[in-house]
Design a protein around this motif. Structure first.
Motif, PDB file in Angstrom:
ATOM      1  N   ARG A 270     -57.903  31.216  32.038  1.00 24.95           N
ATOM      2  CA  ARG A 270     -56.573  31.571  31.538  1.00 24.95           C
ATOM      3  C   ARG A 270     -56.477  33.089  31.359  1.00 24.95           C
ATOM      4  O   ARG A 270     -56.270  33.599  30.263  1.00 24.95           O
ATOM      5  CB  ARG A 270     -56.311  30.863  30.204  1.00 24.95           C
ATOM      6  N   ASP A 273     -53.138  34.466  29.800  1.00 28.10           N
ATOM      7  CA  ASP A 273     -52.622  33.824  28.588  1.00 28.10           C
ATOM      8  C   ASP A 273     -52.587  34.854  27.458  1.00 28.10           C
ATOM      9  O   ASP A 273     -53.631  35.403  27.084  1.00 28.10           O
ATOM     10  CB  ASP A 273     -53.537  32.655  28.211  1.00 28.10           C
ATOM     11  N   THR A 302     -59.082  26.117  35.995  1.00 28.38           N
ATOM     12  CA  THR A 302     -58.413  25.667  34.771  1.00 28.38           C
ATOM     13  C   THR A 302     -58.955  24.321  34.320  1.00 28.38           C
ATOM     14  O   THR A 302     -59.597  23.584  35.084  1.00 28.38           O
ATOM     15  CB  THR A 302     -56.909  25.537  35.010  1.00 28.38           C
TER      16      THR A 302
END
Length: 341
Positions: A270, A273, A302
């Motif tokens: 991620r 993020d 992921t």
């Protein structure tokens, strides 16, 4: 010249300062210098150099530098480690992994950034050493929690990508047999040495092979049920051999014997993020970790990807856990307990 030029210069070159400090700290750790300085009995530089097989003059230069960074005191008399130095030393595995393992990797950026078919090199032995050391804080407790959720204790633990072996040896404390598999000869040498030092050579054995090559030789058995472990190794199979090979490693483990289980540890990918980038550990560790895996022969994916791959291999996820929040509160390290459908 602007009146704030010097202050802006000082701010701008802090990454360079950090680069030098990280390199010197890693050497001071792996050479045994910081550990030696932490011993109770003081010694002078000449004796220290003799004990560590280093040149006294150059050792003096390093100690002066480390004194300037607050890591040691009395660099030209009886050097000693400071509280700050002990704090660095406590987290030695992170330096072994990122500096010892990947120290030369970024020097290859001009080549690998221009050619997708090329990968930057790394020191696999140091990567394994650092990874196993770090795992004592996060992945090993995570895998132990997964093993505790098995319907019955495994007959053995098979660690695919065992590094220096300490991960597996910790899992096998208490008498459980184990087999460690790793493609780097230096890691296998370290693992066998560690097993001998801990008196576990008859209990835990090691094989120099890739995870996929080892699993290709495994045949289904009707005997006792082992637990296979892949901690950060499926990402290597995925990049180097492809998705089908990673699926096959998982499938072979799950069909080894009826009721066989597989413990998988991987990192949720991620990189953009905001929650990761705002997190202290996310920014300090995972941000460079993500980039390094972009240019070396490893492929992060992921959580959804790993869920799908496990299902494709015929696995059923029994548990998915993450690290203890006091160690790593990002939730990025994923621990799966998988069994066949």
């Amino acid at each position: 010249m602007e009146p704030d030029f010097e202050q802006r210069l000082i701010t701008a070159i802090q990454p360079i300062r950090g680069f030098f400090l990280a390199q010197c700290l890693e050497f001071a750790m792996t050479s045994g210098l910081l550990s030696k300085l932490g011993e109770a009995s003081p010694t002078d530089v000449d004796q220290l150099a003799k004990d560590l097989a280093l040149d006294p003059e150059r050792l003096t230069g390093l100690l002066r530098y480390l004194e300037g960074e607050g890591v040691v005191t009395d660099s030209e008399g009886s050097p000693a480690i400071t509280a700050k130095g002990r704090e660095y030393l406590e987290f030695r595995p992170w330096y072994e992994l990122l500096i010892g393992g990947y120290g030369a990797t970024l020097r290859e950026l001009p080549e690998v950034m221009a050619d997708r078919t090329r990968f930057a090199s790394r020191n696999g032995t140091m990567v394994g050493l650092g990874s196993c050391g770090m795992s004592r804080y996060d992945a090993i407790p995570l895998v132990k929690r997964l093993i505790d959720r098995l319907p019955e204790p495994p007959s053995a633990v098979v660690d695919l990508g065992c590094g220096d072996g300490t991960f597996l040896l910790d899992l096998c404390e208490g008498g459980r047999p184990g087999i460690g598999v790793d493609p780097h000869p230096g890691s296998i040498d370290n693992a066998r040495r560690a097993a001998a030092e801990r008196g576990l050579s008859d209990q835990v054995g090691f094989v120099n092979a890739t995870a996929e090559d080892y699993m290709a030789q495994v045949r289904p058995e009707a005997g006792p049920t082992p637990c296979f472990v892949t901690a950060f190794s499926l990402q290597e199979v995925l990049e180097q051999k492809g998705r089908d090979a990673a699926v096959e490693v998982v499938r072979t483990a799950l069909t080894h014997t009826p009721g066989a289980h597989l413990a998988v540890v991987e990192v949720d990918h991620r990189p953009l993020d905001p929650a990761v980038l705002r997190h202290g550990l996310g920014n300090a560790y995972y941000n460079p970790y993500y980039f390094l895996h972009q240019i070396t022969e490893q492929r992060l994916e992921t959580r959804a990807f790993w869920d799908e791959l496990i299902a494709e291999a015929g696995g059923r996820i029994v548990e998915c856990l993450t690290t203890a929040p006091e160690v790593d509160s990002t939730g990025l390290e994923l621990g799966y307990l998988v069994r066949g459908q």
